[in-house]
Enzyme design. Structure first.
Site, mmCIF file in Angstrom:
data_model
loop_
_atom_site.group_PDB
_atom_site.id
_atom_site.type_symbol
_atom_site.label_atom_id
_atom_site.label_comp_id
_atom_site.label_asym_id
_atom_site.label_seq_id
_atom_site.Cartn_x
_atom_site.Cartn_y
_atom_site.Cartn_z
ATOM 1 N N GLU A 42 29.756 62.788 -7.588
ATOM 2 C CA GLU A 42 30.344 61.652 -6.146
ATOM 3 C C GLU A 42 28.957 61.186 -5.765
ATOM 4 O O GLU A 42 29.191 60.322 -4.852
ATOM 5 C CB GLU A 42 31.612 62.196 -5.409
ATOM 6 C CG GLU A 42 32.898 63.200 -6.049
ATOM 7 C CD GLU A 42 32.701 64.414 -5.860
ATOM 8 O OE1 GLU A 42 31.648 64.352 -6.591
ATOM 9 O OE2 GLU A 42 33.738 64.621 -6.896
ATOM 10 N N CYS A 63 35.137 67.791 -2.992
ATOM 11 C CA CYS A 63 34.732 69.243 -2.716
ATOM 12 C C CYS A 63 35.428 69.135 -1.125
ATOM 13 O O CYS A 63 34.673 68.106 -0.342
ATOM 14 C CB CYS A 63 33.275 69.778 -2.566
ATOM 15 S SG CYS A 63 32.589 69.076 -2.573
ATOM 16 N N TRP A 160 21.745 84.963 -43.769
ATOM 17 C CA TRP A 160 21.820 83.268 -42.688
ATOM 18 C C TRP A 160 22.926 83.389 -44.240
ATOM 19 O O TRP A 160 22.329 82.477 -45.487
ATOM 20 C CB TRP A 160 20.295 82.633 -42.325
ATOM 21 C CG TRP A 160 21.505 81.953 -41.662
ATOM 22 C CD1 TRP A 160 21.685 80.694 -42.238
ATOM 23 C CD2 TRP A 160 21.148 82.013 -40.012
ATOM 24 N NE1 TRP A 160 22.107 79.745 -41.364
ATOM 25 C CE2 TRP A 160 22.112 81.034 -40.212
ATOM 26 C CE3 TRP A 160 21.259 83.039 -39.383
ATOM 27 C CZ2 TRP A 160 21.809 80.007 -38.740
ATOM 28 C CZ3 TRP A 160 21.215 82.647 -37.820
ATOM 29 C CH2 TRP A 160 21.525 81.678 -37.304
ATOM 30 N N LEU A 194 17.315 84.710 -29.949
ATOM 31 C CA LEU A 194 18.491 84.318 -29.626
ATOM 32 C C LEU A 194 18.272 83.045 -28.707
ATOM 33 O O LEU A 194 19.215 82.567 -27.785
ATOM 34 C CB LEU A 194 19.310 85.279 -28.780
ATOM 35 C CG LEU A 194 20.179 86.638 -29.256
ATOM 36 C CD1 LEU A 194 20.815 87.536 -28.888
ATOM 37 C CD2 LEU A 194 20.819 85.619 -30.809
ATOM 38 N N GLU A 281 27.590 86.040 -31.348
ATOM 39 C CA GLU A 281 27.127 85.975 -32.335
ATOM 40 C C GLU A 281 27.692 86.815 -32.926
ATOM 41 O O GLU A 281 26.391 86.844 -34.138
ATOM 42 C CB GLU A 281 26.132 85.447 -32.483
ATOM 43 C CG GLU A 281 26.362 84.029 -31.247
ATOM 44 C CD GLU A 281 25.009 83.170 -32.059
ATOM 45 O OE1 GLU A 281 24.066 83.030 -33.280
ATOM 46 O OE2 GLU A 281 24.784 81.759 -31.130
HETATM 47 C C1 AOF Z 1 32.975 68.012 -6.651
HETATM 48 N N1 AOF Z 1 31.818 67.443 -7.361
HETATM 49 O O1 AOF Z 1 29.905 67.181 -8.634
HETATM 50 C C2 AOF Z 1 31.287 69.506 -8.284
HETATM 51 C C3 AOF Z 1 31.841 70.341 -7.764
HETATM 52 O O2 AOF Z 1 27.717 74.711 -3.230
HETATM 53 P P1 AOF Z 1 28.295 73.380 -3.742
HETATM 54 O O3 AOF Z 1 28.073 72.651 -2.302
HETATM 55 O O4 AOF Z 1 27.495 72.875 -4.791
HETATM 56 O O5 AOF Z 1 29.594 72.830 -3.459
HETATM 57 C C4 AOF Z 1 30.221 73.903 -5.076
HETATM 58 C C5 AOF Z 1 32.006 74.095 -4.924
HETATM 59 O O6 AOF Z 1 32.288 72.474 -5.527
HETATM 60 C C6 AOF Z 1 32.320 74.361 -6.574
HETATM 61 O O7 AOF Z 1 32.314 75.724 -6.280
HETATM 62 C C7 AOF Z 1 33.339 73.156 -7.467
HETATM 63 O O8 AOF Z 1 34.162 74.053 -6.455
HETATM 64 C C8 AOF Z 1 32.991 72.174 -6.551
HETATM 65 N N2 AOF Z 1 32.102 71.680 -7.613
HETATM 66 N N3 AOF Z 1 32.579 69.414 -6.582
HETATM 67 O O9 AOF Z 1 33.161 67.224 -5.686
HETATM 68 C C9 AOF Z 1 30.915 67.977 -8.193
HETATM 69 N N4 AOF Z 1 30.330 70.306 -9.830
HETATM 70 ZN ZN ZN Z 2 31.126 67.752 -3.851
#
Ligand code: AOF
Ligand code: ZN
Length: 351
Positions: A42, A63, A160, A194, A281
Site C-alpha cells: 500500500e 497493517c 533422475w 539444492l 525433495e
Molecule cells: C500490509 N501490506 O504489503 C504487508 C503487510 O515489520 P513491518 O512493518 O514490515 O510489518 C510486518 C507486518 O505487516 C506483517 O507481520 C503483516 O502482518 C503485515 N504485512 N501488511 O499492510 C503489506 N506485507
Molecule cells: Zn502495511
C-alpha cells in the site's frame, strides 16, 4: 494479485501483498511488498502520487502499528493520502492487525469493502496463512515417480526420472520457497547442491538448504553444506557436528523421534528463522515420516513415462504406516513427456 504474485517468496516473514490505486476507470499506480524491512504494497502504491479521492485495492488488510514493527503503518499512509475507499481482499491473520486495520479505517470515515477475490488470495497466501495460524512453515512434498510408482533405479544408473521441462518447473519452485529439505540418504546417494537454477543459471535469491541427518552420516565434503545450509541432527557425535559447523552450515540439535528426528521441532526452529515455506525433495524415508506425522500440506508428484520394474526403489519405505491421503483442489499440468499432479492434503486448511 499479479503484483502480489511477483513478490511471492521475497518478503518472508512478511506476506506478499499487491495494491492498486484506481481513480475512475484508470490505474494510477501499482505496488507490491518489498523484501522484509522495506515498504509494504500500500505504501509503495501511495508513494509520489496524488491519491486524494481515489480507491485503493489491496490483497491484504492494511497493517496497524505494533511493537517491533519495521515500517510505518499502512492505515496511516492511507489516511494521510486522502484515499476515500479501500477494497481489501483478505483479513491479515497476524493478531495485532487482524480486523483492526479495517475497523481503524472505518472509524475514520473511509469506506472499506472486505472479501473481494478472497478465494484466490487465500490460495496465493497459503504459506503465510499457515505460518501465522500455526507458527510452522507450509510444507510441500515433491517427488518424481515412474509409471509403476518407483522413485529411481540407482543400480541401473537412473536417479533422475523427469525431463528438462519438469526440472525447470521444480527449479522455479525452489526459487520462491524459503527452504528446500532433503534427508541424509539423498545427500549420500546424489550429493545435490539444492540451489535454484533457472535456465541453467543460479537464481539471485536462493532458498535455505536443509538436511535432516539424525545420526550424523553425511560427509563434511557434501556440496549442500556451507553458509545457508541448516543440518538437523539428533544422536550424532560431537566431532561430526564440529566438522559440519566448520563448513559454515548451522547445526540444529533435535530430539530423536521414533525412526528419525522430531520434525515438528525442526519446523518450529525454521519458523523462528523466518522460513514460511519448505519443499521436501525426499528421500522416501523423510517423506514417509512426514506423511506419518501429518506434516505435509501440499503434494507435487511428477510422473515420468517409464517403468522401473524389479530395479526400481519404492517411492516410500515398505515400513511406512501412513493411511490414505486424497489430494484436494487437484491441478494437473503437462511438462512433456512428464505430468505434474499437485494438490492439498488438507491436514491444515486456511480458516
Ligand atoms: C500490509 N501490506 O504489503 C504487508 C503487510 O515489520 P513491518 O512493518 O514490515 O510489518 C510486518 C507486518 O505487516 C506483517 O507481520 C503483516 O502482518 C503485515 N504485512 N501488511 O499492510 C503489506 N506485507
Ligand atoms: Zn502495511
Amino acid at each position: 494479485m499479479e503484483a502480489a504474485s511477483a513478490a511471492r517468496g521475497r518478503t518472508s516473514p512478511n506476506p506478499w501483498v499487491g495494491a492498486v490505486l484506481v481513480r475512475g476507470d484508470e490505474i494510477v499506480s501499482v505496488g507490491a511488498t518489498s523484501p522484509y524491512g522495506g515498504p509494504h504494497a500500500e505504501a509503495a502504491a501511495l508513494a509520489n502520487v496524488n491519491a486524494r479521492g481515489a480507491t485503493l485495492y489491496t490483497t491484504l488488510e492494511p497493517c496497524m502499528a505494533f511493537p517491533g514493527k519495521r515500517t510505518p503503518p499502512c492505515v496511516e499512509a492511507i489516511l494521510e493520502a486522502g484515499v476515500t475507499k479501500v477494497v481489501v481482499g483478505l483479513e491479515d491473520p497476524h493478531s495485532p492487525v487482524r480486523g483492526q486495520g479495517v475497523a481503524y479505517l472505518r472509524e475514520r470515515g473511509i469506506d472499506v469493502e472486505v472479501g473481494d477475490g478472497h478465494h484466490d488470495i487465500t490460495t496465493l497466501l497459503r504459506p503465510y496463512l499457515k505460518f501465522r495460524e500455526t507458527g510452522r512453515p507450509y510444507v510441500i512434498a515433491k517427488s518424481a515417480v515412474s509409471l509403476d510408482g518407483k522413485a529411481g533405479a540407482p543400480a541401473r544408473g537412473i536417479r533422475w526420472l523427469t525431463g528438462a521441462a519438469a526440472r525447470e518447473r521444480a527449479h522455479r519452485d525452489r526459487a520462491w520457497v524459503d527452504a528446500v529439505l532433503v534427508g541424509s540418504g539423498t545427500v549420500i546417494a546424489d550429493d545435490p547442491a539444492l540451489t535454484a537454477r533457472i535456465d541453467g543459471v543460479e537464481a539471485a535469491r536462493q532458498p535455505v538448504r536443509i538436511v535432516v541427518d539424525g545420526r550424523g552420516r553425511i560427509p563434511p565434503s557434501a556440496r549442500v553444506l556451507g553458509p545457508g545450509c541448516i543440518v538437523g541432527t539428533a544422536s550424532s557425535d560431537g566431532a561430526w557436528r564440529a566438522a559440519i559447523a566448520a563448513t559454515g552450515a548451522t547445526v540444529v540439535a533435535l530430539e530423536r523421534h521414533e525412526r528419525g528426528v522430531n520434525f515438528d521441532q525442526l519446523f518450529q526452529a525454521l519458523a523462528q528463522r523466518a522460513v514460511m515455506s519448505v519443499i521436501v525433495e525426499g528421500g522416501p524415508t523423510v517423506l514417509g515420516s512426514l506423511f506419518e506425522e501429518g506434516l505435509i500440506d501440499e503434494v507435487h508428484a511428477y510422473i515420468a513415462p517409464l517403468l522401473l520394474g524389479q530395479d526400481g526403489l519404492p517411492a516410500f519405505p515398505t515400513a511406512s504406516t501412513f493411511g490414505v491421503v486424497t489430494l484436494r483442489d487437484v491441478v494437473v499440468e503437462p511438462f512433456p513427456p512428464d505430468v505434474l499432479v499437485r494438490g492439498y492434503t488438507g491436514t491444515w486448511a486456511p480458516s
